[in-house]
Design an enzyme around this catalytic site. Structure first.
Site, PDB file in Angstrom:
ATOM      1  CG  HIS A   1     -12.697  -4.529  12.170  1.00  0.00           C
ATOM      2  ND1 HIS A   1     -12.084  -4.868  10.984  1.00  0.00           N
ATOM      3  CD2 HIS A   1     -12.270  -5.419  13.090  1.00  0.00           C
ATOM      4  CE1 HIS A   1     -11.299  -5.910  11.194  1.00  0.00           C
ATOM      5  NE2 HIS A   1     -11.391  -6.266  12.469  1.00  0.00           N
TER       6      HIS A   1
ATOM      7  CG  ASN B   1     -22.719  -3.775   7.728  1.00  0.00           C
ATOM      8  OD1 ASN B   1     -23.166  -3.582   8.861  1.00  0.00           O
ATOM      9  ND2 ASN B   1     -21.893  -4.770   7.449  1.00  0.00           N
TER      10      ASN B   1
ATOM     11  CG  LEU C   1     -13.568  -5.356   1.884  1.00  0.00           C
ATOM     12  CD1 LEU C   1     -13.765  -6.827   1.561  1.00  0.00           C
ATOM     13  CD2 LEU C   1     -13.393  -5.162   3.387  1.00  0.00           C
TER      14      LEU C   1
ATOM     15  CD  GLU D   1     -20.458  -6.605  10.745  1.00  0.00           C
ATOM     16  OE1 GLU D   1     -20.375  -5.916   9.728  1.00  0.00           O
ATOM     17  OE2 GLU D   1     -19.976  -7.752  10.816  1.00  0.00           O
TER      18      GLU D   1
ATOM     19  N   GLY E   1     -23.126  -5.764   0.632  1.00  0.00           N
ATOM     20  CA  GLY E   1     -23.851  -4.571   1.075  1.00  0.00           C
ATOM     21  C   GLY E   1     -24.951  -4.800   2.099  1.00  0.00           C
TER      22      GLY E   1
ATOM     23  CG  ASN F   1     -14.065   0.525   8.685  1.00  0.00           C
ATOM     24  OD1 ASN F   1     -14.702   0.102   7.728  1.00  0.00           O
ATOM     25  ND2 ASN F   1     -13.173  -0.225   9.313  1.00  0.00           N
TER      26      ASN F   1
ATOM     27  CG  ASP G   1      -9.350  -2.166  11.245  1.00  0.00           C
ATOM     28  OD1 ASP G   1     -10.254  -1.579  10.620  1.00  0.00           O
ATOM     29  OD2 ASP G   1      -8.914  -3.278  10.913  1.00  0.00           O
TER      30      ASP G   1
HETATM   31  C1  GAR Z   1     -18.848  -6.834   7.107  1.00  0.00           C
HETATM   32  O1  GAR Z   1     -18.825  -7.931   7.974  1.00  0.00           O
HETATM   33  C2  GAR Z   1     -17.884  -5.759   7.566  1.00  0.00           C
HETATM   34  O2  GAR Z   1     -17.816  -5.652   8.951  1.00  0.00           O
HETATM   35  C3  GAR Z   1     -16.583  -6.286   7.003  1.00  0.00           C
HETATM   36  O3  GAR Z   1     -16.935  -6.750   5.715  1.00  0.00           O
HETATM   37  C4  GAR Z   1     -18.288  -7.217   5.733  1.00  0.00           C
HETATM   38  C5  GAR Z   1     -19.046  -6.569   4.604  1.00  0.00           C
HETATM   39  O4  GAR Z   1     -20.329  -7.120   4.471  1.00  0.00           O
HETATM   40  N1  GAR Z   1     -15.585  -5.272   6.974  1.00  0.00           N
HETATM   41  C6  GAR Z   1     -14.295  -5.517   7.230  1.00  0.00           C
HETATM   42  O5  GAR Z   1     -13.850  -6.623   7.448  1.00  0.00           O
HETATM   43  C7  GAR Z   1     -13.400  -4.279   7.221  1.00  0.00           C
HETATM   44  N2  GAR Z   1     -12.114  -4.582   7.781  1.00  0.00           N
HETATM   45  P1  GAR Z   1     -21.508  -6.367   3.715  1.00  0.00           P
HETATM   46  O6  GAR Z   1     -20.977  -5.981   2.337  1.00  0.00           O
HETATM   47  O7  GAR Z   1     -22.594  -7.399   3.613  1.00  0.00           O
HETATM   48  O8  GAR Z   1     -21.905  -5.165   4.526  1.00  0.00           O
END
Ligand code: GAR
Length: 208
Positions: free
Chosen positions: A113, A17, A94, A184, A15, A111, A154
Site C-alpha cells: 500500500h 511492482n 485493485l 515500494e 505492474g 499487499n 489494509d
Molecule cells: C502501487 O503504487 C501500489 O502501491 C498501489 O497501486 C500501485 C500499482 O502500481 N496499490 C494500492 O493503492 C492498493 N491499495 P504498479 O501496477 O505499477 O505496481
C-alpha cells in the site's frame, strides 16, 4: 536449501511492482521463492506484458462471464491451485477480495500500500487517490507499507514499512513515483523473500 515456495503475483495495472519482483527474482534476491504465475483481473493490464517478456505464465480472469463473485473467486482459486501456488503477492491488485478468499490464504497473502498505514488507507484509498489525500492533508512524510491481507481493507499485520519525504511542490504523480522508487520497489521483493523463507521453513519442519 529447503524447497522453494511457489508464489503468484496478482495485478491490475502497469505492474512496476511486479517488475521489481521479476528483477529481484532474476538477481537471486528471492532465493526461497519461485514466481510461478501472474494473475490479472484486467485483460489489457501492461503487467501481463511484463510477465510474458520474462517468460512467466500469466492469465487474466475478469469478473465478466461469471454469474457471481463467488464463482469468479472459485475460478481464481482453481487456477492458483493448478499452478501449485502457496503464497500470493498483491501488487497493485485493485479488486475487492471476499472474506472467504482472504481466509483461504490467511498469512499466505501480502499487499503493498502506498502510504504509511494507518494513514490514508482502507476502502477507497488506492493508487493516486492515496497521494492526493496525503498532499491535501499536508503531511511532510509519507511512504509505503507491506502487510498481510486480512478481512479488513489494509488492516492486516504490518511486515515492512518505509518513510519517504514529501516536498512542498509535489504533485500526486511526483509523490507516487518517489514512493515507488524509494520504498515500494525495494520493500515488496524484500517482504516476498521474508515470507517465502518463513513458509519454506515451516514446510520443511512439517515434512520431518
Ligand atoms: C502501487 O503504487 C501500489 O502501491 C498501489 O497501486 C500501485 C500499482 O502500481 N496499490 C494500492 O493503492 C492498493 N491499495 P504498479 O501496477 O505499477 O505496481
Amino acid at each position: 536449501m529447503s524447497e522453494k515456495i511457489k508464489y503468484a503475483v496478482m495485478v491490475s495495472g502497469g505492474g512496476t511492482n511486479l517488475q521489481a519482483i521479476i528483477d529481484a527474482q532474476a538477481a537471486g534476491k528471492i532465493p526461497h521463492g519461485e514466481l510461478a504465475l501472474v494473475l490479472s483481473n484486467v485483460p489489457d493490464a501492461y503487467a501481463l506484458e511484463r510477465a510474458k517478456k520474462a517468460g512467466i505464465p500469466a492469465v487474466a480472469i475478469t469478473k465478466k462471464g461469471f454469474t457471481d463473485h463467488e464463482a469468479y473467486e472459485e475460478e481464481m482459486i482453481r487456477q492458483l491451485d493448478a499452478a501449485g501456488i502457496e503464497f500470493i503477492v498483491l501488487a497493485g491488485f485493485l479488486a475487492i477480495l471476499s472474506e472467504d478468499f482472504v481466509k483461504h490464504y490467511e498469512r499466505r497473502m501480502i499487499n503493498i500500500h502506498p502510504s504509511l498505514i494507518p494513514s490514508f488507507c482502507g476502502e477507497g484509498f488506492y493508487g493516486l487517490k492515496v497521494h492526493e489525500a496525503a498532499l491535501a492533508k499536508g503531511v511532510k512524510v509519507s511512504g509505503a507499507t507491506v502487510h498481510f491481507v486480512n478481512e479488513i481493507p489494509d488492516g492486516g499485520e504490518i511486515i515492512l514499512q518505509k518513510a519517504v519525504r514529501v516536498f512542498r511542490n509535489d504533485t500526486p504523480e511526483k509523490l507516487q513515483l518517489r514512493i515507488m522508487k524509494q520504498a515500494e520497489w525495494k520493500l515488496l521483493p524484500r517482504a516476498t523473500e521474508l515470507c517465502c523463507k518463513e513458509l519454506a521453513k515451516a514446510k520443511a519442519k512439517k515434512k520431518k
